[in-house]
Design an enzyme around this catalytic site. Structure first.
Site, PDB file in Angstrom:
ATOM      1  N   HIS A   1      33.685  40.669  34.909  1.00 17.56           N
ATOM      2  CA  HIS A   1      34.623  39.545  34.877  1.00 17.56           C
ATOM      3  C   HIS A   1      33.911  38.378  34.213  1.00 17.56           C
ATOM      4  CE1 HIS A   1      37.030  36.491  37.586  1.00 17.56           C
ATOM      5  NE2 HIS A   1      37.325  36.366  36.316  1.00 17.56           N
TER       6      HIS A   1
ATOM      7  N   ASP B   1      30.580  39.519  38.533  1.00 20.88           N
ATOM      8  CA  ASP B   1      31.046  38.183  38.150  1.00 20.88           C
ATOM      9  C   ASP B   1      30.028  37.484  37.256  1.00 20.88           C
ATOM     10  OD1 ASP B   1      33.585  37.803  39.476  1.00 20.88           O
ATOM     11  OD2 ASP B   1      32.475  37.881  41.366  1.00 20.88           O
TER      12      ASP B   1
ATOM     13  N   GLY C   1      34.600  40.232  47.817  1.00 21.07           N
ATOM     14  CA  GLY C   1      33.173  39.994  47.977  1.00 21.07           C
ATOM     15  C   GLY C   1      32.810  39.822  49.432  1.00 21.07           C
TER      16      GLY C   1
ATOM     17  N   SER D   1      32.756  42.831  45.184  1.00 24.75           N
ATOM     18  CA  SER D   1      32.186  41.892  44.217  1.00 24.75           C
ATOM     19  C   SER D   1      30.730  41.630  44.566  1.00 24.75           C
ATOM     20  CB  SER D   1      32.969  40.585  44.233  1.00 24.75           C
ATOM     21  OG  SER D   1      32.248  39.615  43.509  1.00 24.75           O
TER      22      SER D   1
ATOM     23  N   ASP E   1      41.827  38.869  42.761  1.00 29.10           N
ATOM     24  CA  ASP E   1      40.422  38.490  42.964  1.00 29.10           C
ATOM     25  C   ASP E   1      40.337  37.108  43.602  1.00 29.10           C
ATOM     26  OD1 ASP E   1      37.687  38.245  42.795  1.00 29.10           O
ATOM     27  OD2 ASP E   1      37.635  37.949  40.611  1.00 29.10           O
TER      28      ASP E   1
ATOM     29  N   MET F   1      29.203  34.101  35.234  1.00 29.69           N
ATOM     30  CA  MET F   1      29.567  32.675  35.168  1.00 29.69           C
ATOM     31  C   MET F   1      28.536  31.944  34.314  1.00 29.69           C
ATOM     32  SD  MET F   1      30.570  31.959  39.127  1.00 29.69           S
ATOM     33  CE  MET F   1      31.504  33.154  40.097  1.00 29.69           C
TER      34      MET F   1
ATOM     35  N   MET G   1      43.618  35.735  39.402  1.00 20.57           N
ATOM     36  CA  MET G   1      42.747  34.960  40.298  1.00 20.57           C
ATOM     37  C   MET G   1      43.591  34.347  41.411  1.00 20.57           C
ATOM     38  SD  MET G   1      39.740  35.407  39.231  1.00 20.57           S
ATOM     39  CE  MET G   1      39.056  34.417  40.570  1.00 20.57           C
TER      40      MET G   1
ATOM     41  N   GLY H   1      39.322  35.585  47.853  1.00 20.70           N
ATOM     42  CA  GLY H   1      39.856  35.391  49.196  1.00 20.70           C
ATOM     43  C   GLY H   1      40.586  36.593  49.760  1.00 20.70           C
TER      44      GLY H   1
ATOM     45  N   PHE I   1      33.212  30.486  42.808  1.00 19.46           N
ATOM     46  CA  PHE I   1      32.482  30.719  44.056  1.00 19.46           C
ATOM     47  C   PHE I   1      33.180  31.783  44.893  1.00 19.46           C
ATOM     48  CE2 PHE I   1      31.746  26.427  42.605  1.00 19.46           C
ATOM     49  CZ  PHE I   1      30.355  26.361  42.614  1.00 19.46           C
TER      50      PHE I   1
ATOM     51  N   MET J   1      33.660  34.902  33.332  1.00 20.49           N
ATOM     52  CA  MET J   1      34.114  33.523  33.558  1.00 20.49           C
ATOM     53  C   MET J   1      33.232  32.611  32.708  1.00 20.49           C
ATOM     54  SD  MET J   1      34.642  33.853  37.625  1.00 20.49           S
ATOM     55  CE  MET J   1      33.574  35.274  37.666  1.00 20.49           C
TER      56      MET J   1
ATOM     57  N   HIS K   1      32.672  45.135  41.072  1.00 27.24           N
ATOM     58  CA  HIS K   1      33.079  43.938  40.333  1.00 27.24           C
ATOM     59  C   HIS K   1      31.845  43.068  40.092  1.00 27.24           C
ATOM     60  CE1 HIS K   1      36.116  40.945  39.138  1.00 27.24           C
ATOM     61  NE2 HIS K   1      35.382  40.042  39.770  1.00 27.24           N
TER      62      HIS K   1
HETATM   63  C1  DX5 Z   1      35.264  34.073  42.181  1.00 30.23           C
HETATM   64  C2  DX5 Z   1      34.920  35.476  41.715  1.00 30.23           C
HETATM   65  C3  DX5 Z   1      35.276  36.502  42.714  1.00 30.23           C
HETATM   66  C4  DX5 Z   1      34.489  36.390  44.001  1.00 30.23           C
HETATM   67  C5  DX5 Z   1      35.343  36.850  45.131  1.00 30.23           C
HETATM   68  O1  DX5 Z   1      35.058  33.175  41.150  1.00 30.23           O
HETATM   69  O2  DX5 Z   1      35.597  35.802  40.510  1.00 30.23           O
HETATM   70  O3  DX5 Z   1      35.141  37.813  42.192  1.00 30.23           O
HETATM   71  O4  DX5 Z   1      33.323  37.152  43.980  1.00 30.23           O
HETATM   72  O5  DX5 Z   1      34.677  36.589  46.317  1.00 30.23           O
HETATM   73  P1  DX5 Z   1      35.448  36.543  47.710  1.00 30.23           P
HETATM   74  O6  DX5 Z   1      36.049  37.890  47.933  1.00 30.23           O
HETATM   75  O7  DX5 Z   1      34.383  36.188  48.681  1.00 30.23           O
HETATM   76  O8  DX5 Z   1      36.530  35.490  47.589  1.00 30.23           O
HETATM   77 ZN    ZN Z   2      35.607  37.949  39.913  1.00 35.31          ZN
END
Ligand code: DX5
Ligand code: ZN
Length: 220
Positions: free
Chosen positions: A67, A36, A198, A9, A176, A38, A138, A178, A144, A69, A34
């Protein structure tokens, strides 16, 4: 079981050196990237638009997994496809006419996917299995990077996989949030097809080893 794919990510990369970051994870064995998006409304953070997506498109041949969001994803679908997105997920919680949104993504030439927040039940997928190429589950509340995977999502992943298989659907399952080497084996054993990561990739000292560890490759 086929080999799990790894999608770093870009949220966790060093944006001041994005070209090197993209090339580095491509060389380290990433299968897709990936991206993201937002909007500061659907989630309390702001990130990337189609302009940066187009710039990343020029840096790599890896598939770009966008993705969304955002509260109003429909108006962003076409700009992101024009910017080179290969796959686009919209959140089931954000969209009013999900059938329409997913069908339109496919008509415009990208693979449609649906994303589910942690508290959204697996049954939200019941009517959309025939429409999607992938489901983005998710495992943190979106907004974040660097959060811990919510353990309760593991049961939901198992239910979603079972629902998919019972229906004979072929959508890939992505997880996606953690994702890290300590929970990757559990996720792989649940039959997850793609691990989005990420922090676990971009903050690792050795990205090749990090990706291998997420995949469960022997050399670890
Ligand atoms: C969170 C994002 C994820 C994020 C994952 O809102 O959608 O894609 O980048 O990051 P890590 O792998 O650090 O949890
Ligand atoms: Zn994501």
């Amino acid at each position: 079981m086929s080999r799990v794919k790894i999608a770093p990510s870009l949220l966790a990369c060093d944006l001041a050196h994005i070209a090197e970051e993209v090339r580095s994870v491509e060389a380290a064995g990433a299968d897709l990237l990936h991206f993201d998006v937002m909007d500061g409304h659907f989630v309390p953070n702001l990130t990337f638009g189609p302009g940066l997506c187009a710039a990343v498109r020029r840096l790599t041949r890896l598939p770009l997994d966008v993705h969304l969001m955002v509260t109003k994803p429909d108006s962003l679908v076409e700009p992101f496809i024009e910017a080179g997105a290969n796959r686009i997920s919209v959140h089931v919680e954000a969209v009013t006419h999900l059938h329409h949104s997913l069908t339109r993504i496919r008509e415009l030439g990208a693979q449609p996917g649906v994303a589910l927040n942690p508290a959204t039940p697996a049954s939200a997928l019941d009517e959309v299995w025939p429409l999607v190429d992938f489901v983005l589950i998710m495992s943190v509340n979106p907004g974040f990077g660097g959060q811990h995977l919510i353990p309760e999502t593991l049961d939901k992943i198992a239910r979603i996989r079972s629902d998919r298989d019972h229906r004979g659907a072929r959508a890939e399952l992505l997880v996606d949030g953690g994702v890290e080497p300590g929970n990757a084996e559990a996720l792989r054993s649940l039959g997850v097809d793609v691990l989005v990561a990420g922090t676990a990739v971009f903050r690792a000292a050795d990205r090749r080893r990090a990706i291998a560890a997420l995949r469960g490759d022997e050399q670890e």
